[in-house]
Enzyme design. Sequence first.
Site, PDB file in Angstrom:
ATOM      1  N   LYS A 173       5.438 -39.378  -7.115  1.00 11.04           N
ATOM      2  CA  LYS A 173       4.819 -38.350  -7.960  1.00 11.04           C
ATOM      3  C   LYS A 173       5.931 -37.441  -8.491  1.00 11.04           C
ATOM      4  O   LYS A 173       6.543 -36.687  -7.737  1.00 11.04           O
ATOM      5  CB  LYS A 173       3.839 -37.496  -7.161  1.00 11.04           C
ATOM      6  CG  LYS A 173       3.079 -36.536  -8.067  1.00 11.04           C
ATOM      7  CD  LYS A 173       2.617 -35.283  -7.363  1.00 11.04           C
ATOM      8  CE  LYS A 173       3.585 -34.152  -7.488  1.00 11.04           C
ATOM      9  NZ  LYS A 173       3.747 -33.599  -8.830  1.00 11.04           N
ATOM     10  N   GLY A 224      12.486 -30.381  -3.310  1.00  8.32           N
ATOM     11  CA  GLY A 224      11.834 -29.269  -3.994  1.00  8.32           C
ATOM     12  C   GLY A 224      12.037 -27.991  -3.216  1.00  8.32           C
ATOM     13  O   GLY A 224      12.987 -27.868  -2.439  1.00  8.32           O
ATOM     14  N   THR A 228       7.126 -25.323  -0.404  1.00  6.34           N
ATOM     15  CA  THR A 228       6.392 -26.581  -0.579  1.00  6.34           C
ATOM     16  C   THR A 228       6.761 -27.568   0.528  1.00  6.34           C
ATOM     17  O   THR A 228       5.888 -28.265   1.062  1.00  6.34           O
ATOM     18  CB  THR A 228       6.675 -27.200  -1.972  1.00  6.34           C
ATOM     19  OG1 THR A 228       6.390 -26.226  -2.968  1.00  6.34           O
ATOM     20  CG2 THR A 228       5.825 -28.427  -2.220  1.00  6.34           C
ATOM     21  N   GLU A 246      14.544 -32.354   1.261  1.00  3.54           N
ATOM     22  CA  GLU A 246      15.728 -31.755   0.616  1.00  3.54           C
ATOM     23  C   GLU A 246      15.240 -30.508  -0.102  1.00  3.54           C
ATOM     24  O   GLU A 246      14.608 -30.599  -1.152  1.00  3.54           O
ATOM     25  CB  GLU A 246      16.348 -32.737  -0.381  1.00  3.54           C
ATOM     26  CG  GLU A 246      16.900 -34.006   0.241  1.00  3.54           C
ATOM     27  CD  GLU A 246      18.153 -33.801   1.068  1.00  3.54           C
ATOM     28  OE1 GLU A 246      18.646 -32.654   1.151  1.00  3.54           O
ATOM     29  OE2 GLU A 246      18.631 -34.785   1.650  1.00  3.54           O
ATOM     30  N   CYS A 280      20.214 -27.747  -6.749  1.00  6.95           N
ATOM     31  CA  CYS A 280      20.051 -27.242  -5.380  1.00  6.95           C
ATOM     32  C   CYS A 280      21.380 -26.770  -4.810  1.00  6.95           C
ATOM     33  O   CYS A 280      21.452 -25.708  -4.205  1.00  6.95           O
ATOM     34  CB  CYS A 280      19.433 -28.321  -4.509  1.00  6.95           C
ATOM     35  SG  CYS A 280      20.297 -29.880  -4.629  1.00  6.95           S
ATOM     36  N   GLU A 377      17.416 -17.520  -3.813  1.00  6.75           N
ATOM     37  CA  GLU A 377      17.956 -18.580  -4.667  1.00  6.75           C
ATOM     38  C   GLU A 377      17.561 -18.280  -6.114  1.00  6.75           C
ATOM     39  O   GLU A 377      16.377 -18.269  -6.444  1.00  6.75           O
ATOM     40  CB  GLU A 377      17.359 -19.927  -4.231  1.00  6.75           C
ATOM     41  CG  GLU A 377      17.854 -21.084  -5.070  1.00  6.75           C
ATOM     42  CD  GLU A 377      17.174 -22.413  -4.714  1.00  6.75           C
ATOM     43  OE1 GLU A 377      16.011 -22.414  -4.301  1.00  6.75           O
ATOM     44  OE2 GLU A 377      17.838 -23.455  -4.894  1.00  6.75           O
TER      45      GLU A 377
HETATM   46  P1  NAD Z   1       8.447 -27.289  -6.076  1.00 10.45           P
HETATM   47  O1  NAD Z   1       8.483 -27.257  -4.598  1.00 10.45           O
HETATM   48  O2  NAD Z   1       7.678 -26.256  -6.790  1.00 10.45           O
HETATM   49  O3  NAD Z   1       7.881 -28.679  -6.600  1.00 10.45           O
HETATM   50  C1  NAD Z   1       8.468 -29.915  -6.234  1.00 10.45           C
HETATM   51  C2  NAD Z   1       7.412 -31.004  -6.304  1.00 10.45           C
HETATM   52  O4  NAD Z   1       6.412 -30.769  -5.320  1.00 10.45           O
HETATM   53  C3  NAD Z   1       6.678 -31.117  -7.638  1.00 10.45           C
HETATM   54  O5  NAD Z   1       6.470 -32.485  -7.912  1.00 10.45           O
HETATM   55  C4  NAD Z   1       5.361 -30.417  -7.342  1.00 10.45           C
HETATM   56  O6  NAD Z   1       4.302 -30.847  -8.167  1.00 10.45           O
HETATM   57  C5  NAD Z   1       5.115 -30.833  -5.905  1.00 10.45           C
HETATM   58  N1  NAD Z   1       4.241 -29.963  -5.131  1.00 10.45           N
HETATM   59  C6  NAD Z   1       3.954 -28.658  -5.341  1.00 10.45           C
HETATM   60  N2  NAD Z   1       3.130 -28.194  -4.365  1.00 10.45           N
HETATM   61  C7  NAD Z   1       2.904 -29.236  -3.529  1.00 10.45           C
HETATM   62  C8  NAD Z   1       2.181 -29.383  -2.321  1.00 10.45           C
HETATM   63  N3  NAD Z   1       1.497 -28.371  -1.788  1.00 10.45           N
HETATM   64  N4  NAD Z   1       2.180 -30.582  -1.705  1.00 10.45           N
HETATM   65  C9  NAD Z   1       2.879 -31.607  -2.207  1.00 10.45           C
HETATM   66  N5  NAD Z   1       3.584 -31.535  -3.356  1.00 10.45           N
HETATM   67  C10 NAD Z   1       3.607 -30.358  -4.011  1.00 10.45           C
HETATM   68  O7  NAD Z   1       9.996 -27.284  -6.520  1.00 10.45           O
HETATM   69  P2  NAD Z   1      10.592 -27.223  -8.001  1.00 10.45           P
HETATM   70  O8  NAD Z   1      10.395 -25.830  -8.499  1.00 10.45           O
HETATM   71  O9  NAD Z   1      10.107 -28.375  -8.800  1.00 10.45           O
HETATM   72  O10 NAD Z   1      12.136 -27.497  -7.715  1.00 10.45           O
HETATM   73  C11 NAD Z   1      13.062 -26.492  -7.478  1.00 10.45           C
HETATM   74  C12 NAD Z   1      13.441 -26.405  -6.013  1.00 10.45           C
HETATM   75  O11 NAD Z   1      13.913 -27.669  -5.562  1.00 10.45           O
HETATM   76  C13 NAD Z   1      14.581 -25.447  -5.732  1.00 10.45           C
HETATM   77  O12 NAD Z   1      14.299 -24.666  -4.591  1.00 10.45           O
HETATM   78  C14 NAD Z   1      15.759 -26.359  -5.440  1.00 10.45           C
HETATM   79  O13 NAD Z   1      16.766 -25.776  -4.651  1.00 10.45           O
HETATM   80  C15 NAD Z   1      15.097 -27.500  -4.789  1.00 10.45           C
HETATM   81  N6  NAD Z   1      15.934 -28.697  -4.864  1.00 10.45           N
HETATM   82  C16 NAD Z   1      16.551 -29.159  -3.725  1.00 10.45           C
HETATM   83  C17 NAD Z   1      17.391 -30.260  -3.770  1.00 10.45           C
HETATM   84  C18 NAD Z   1      18.090 -30.772  -2.531  1.00 10.45           C
HETATM   85  O14 NAD Z   1      18.601 -31.875  -2.560  1.00 10.45           O
HETATM   86  N7  NAD Z   1      18.107 -30.027  -1.449  1.00 10.45           N
HETATM   87  C19 NAD Z   1      17.596 -30.917  -4.988  1.00 10.45           C
HETATM   88  C20 NAD Z   1      16.958 -30.432  -6.122  1.00 10.45           C
HETATM   89  C21 NAD Z   1      16.127 -29.325  -6.040  1.00 10.45           C
END
Ligand code: NAD
Length: 474
Positions: A173, A224, A228, A246, A280, A377
């Site tokens: 997804k 993400g 979440t 991650e 990230c 962040e």
């Molecule tokens: P997010 O957590 O808002 O969303 C990520 C994904 O999770 C999306 O597909 C979203 O639709 C889904 N999602 C949202 N709520 C959910 C739930 N309750 N259950 C399951 N899935 C759900 O994150 P974002 O805003 O898309 O991404 C930014 C974040 O990601 C930043 O904090 C960044 O640091 C982090 N990130 C981490 C890495 C890493 O490798 N550590 C890499 C890239 C991004």
Amino acid sequence: MQVFDMIINGKPVRAGSTFDVVNPATGEVFARVQAGDASHVDQAVAAARAAFPGWSRTPDAERKRLMHALGAALEAHMPELMELVTKEAGKPLGGLNGVGSGMEVGGAIAWTHVTADLELPVEVIQDNDDARIEVHRKPLGVVGSITPWNWPLMIAIWHVIPALRAGNTVVIKPSGMTPTATIRFVELANAILPPGVLNIVTGESGVGSAIAKHPDINKIVFTGSTPTGKNIMQNAAGNLKRLTLELGGNDAGIVLPDVDPKAIAPKLFGVGFHNNGQTCACLKRLYVHDSIYEKVCAELARIAKETVVGDGLVEGTELGPVQNKAQLDFVQELVEDARAHGARILSGGKARSGGGFFFEPTVIADAKDGMRVVDEEQFGPVLPVIRYSDIEEVIARANNNENGLGGSIWSKDHAKAAELALRLECGTAWVNEHGAVQPDAPFGGVKQSGLGVEFGRYGLEEYTSIQTLKIMKA
Ligand code: NAD
């Protein structure tokens, strides 16, 4: 207007309604995507479950061949995928220091081929007159992958390829804000893989939580935000799913007094601002020694003012827009908070008027621990620069954060820098570099930045469980 379908069991599937995908450079809708729900997750998991016995028993050499074929398909469609990534995520085709959608698709290809060649050999623990004990790595079953909006295709590849390589089947997804390049990849992959091996369901967080809760999914790989990730962990507990998480980072970099401010500033700027800071493991808190503080700040501000910000499809653009309006507003809020608490905004500091979600690259001097822009962040084109004079104290300040993704030390003295880098509480520590990852070196967060690692043999093993085989000889 391009309309993208989901792919379940090798076939395009429509949901009856769609949602819009916005190009952040214009604020306009450029594609429509299926608004899937939990019933589509059920269908996709059933297809992946049915495909699992065949896929997991496919000879290893054949799986490897098919993974390389996926890499070749990505390569054959590189310009198309780059355009989709730029339109949905905003990052330039080229970009600051070459960090743009060309790097994203190129990286996706490289990761695919390197991961295809990884092996999971049987390990022999004992082999004597009494017994032989072997350790086997077996696929887990169905893997649910949930990806964010900042590196949509690259992160999809980071999840999908090792999962498939190890013999699992997958339901992915993508983020609702950036689903198009991932859907296109899954379409291309389904011309190569058996039906049901790789499925995609699009939708918002409801689809994500249906995946996290699903009783017939064995593992979740999620990239993400930390909140979440915690929610997914709770939902995954029902059937004790394996997890790779991650999550967010708030990486500190510490600049020692022996560096040349002019020489180092472009490097610091690159690792803080590439992809608009929406990575990230971007440098997000920069601690600079008092003796060179003003010089480093001035150089960073000069570079920020010279940086070309614009539509990523236009050649020469170094930084595109912030990916979405909510993130733009959040970044503005953090900058205003810093200003109100006495920080100096040396460059930028505001959104651009007109269409699109553009924010000027912002260097903040006199930033202090305790300000929101330092403690949280930012995930945007903003870098707080914090003064320090004592190395012991600054290491403690760098570590005084609930995140632990990456960290860096900048110095001409590599041995001393390496010693200090090892004292940072983070999954990866760099010396004279920050945020650079590669497909054969493990990457992951400690503390609240995540659970487990990706990449290389260590990452591949996370898509397996151990089975110990003991053969008695006596
Ligand atoms: P997010 O957590 O808002 O969303 C990520 C994904 O999770 C999306 O597909 C979203 O639709 C889904 N999602 C949202 N709520 C959910 C739930 N309750 N259950 C399951 N899935 C759900 O994150 P974002 O805003 O898309 O991404 C930014 C974040 O990601 C930043 O904090 C960044 O640091 C982090 N990130 C981490 C890495 C890493 O490798 N550590 C890499 C890239 C991004």
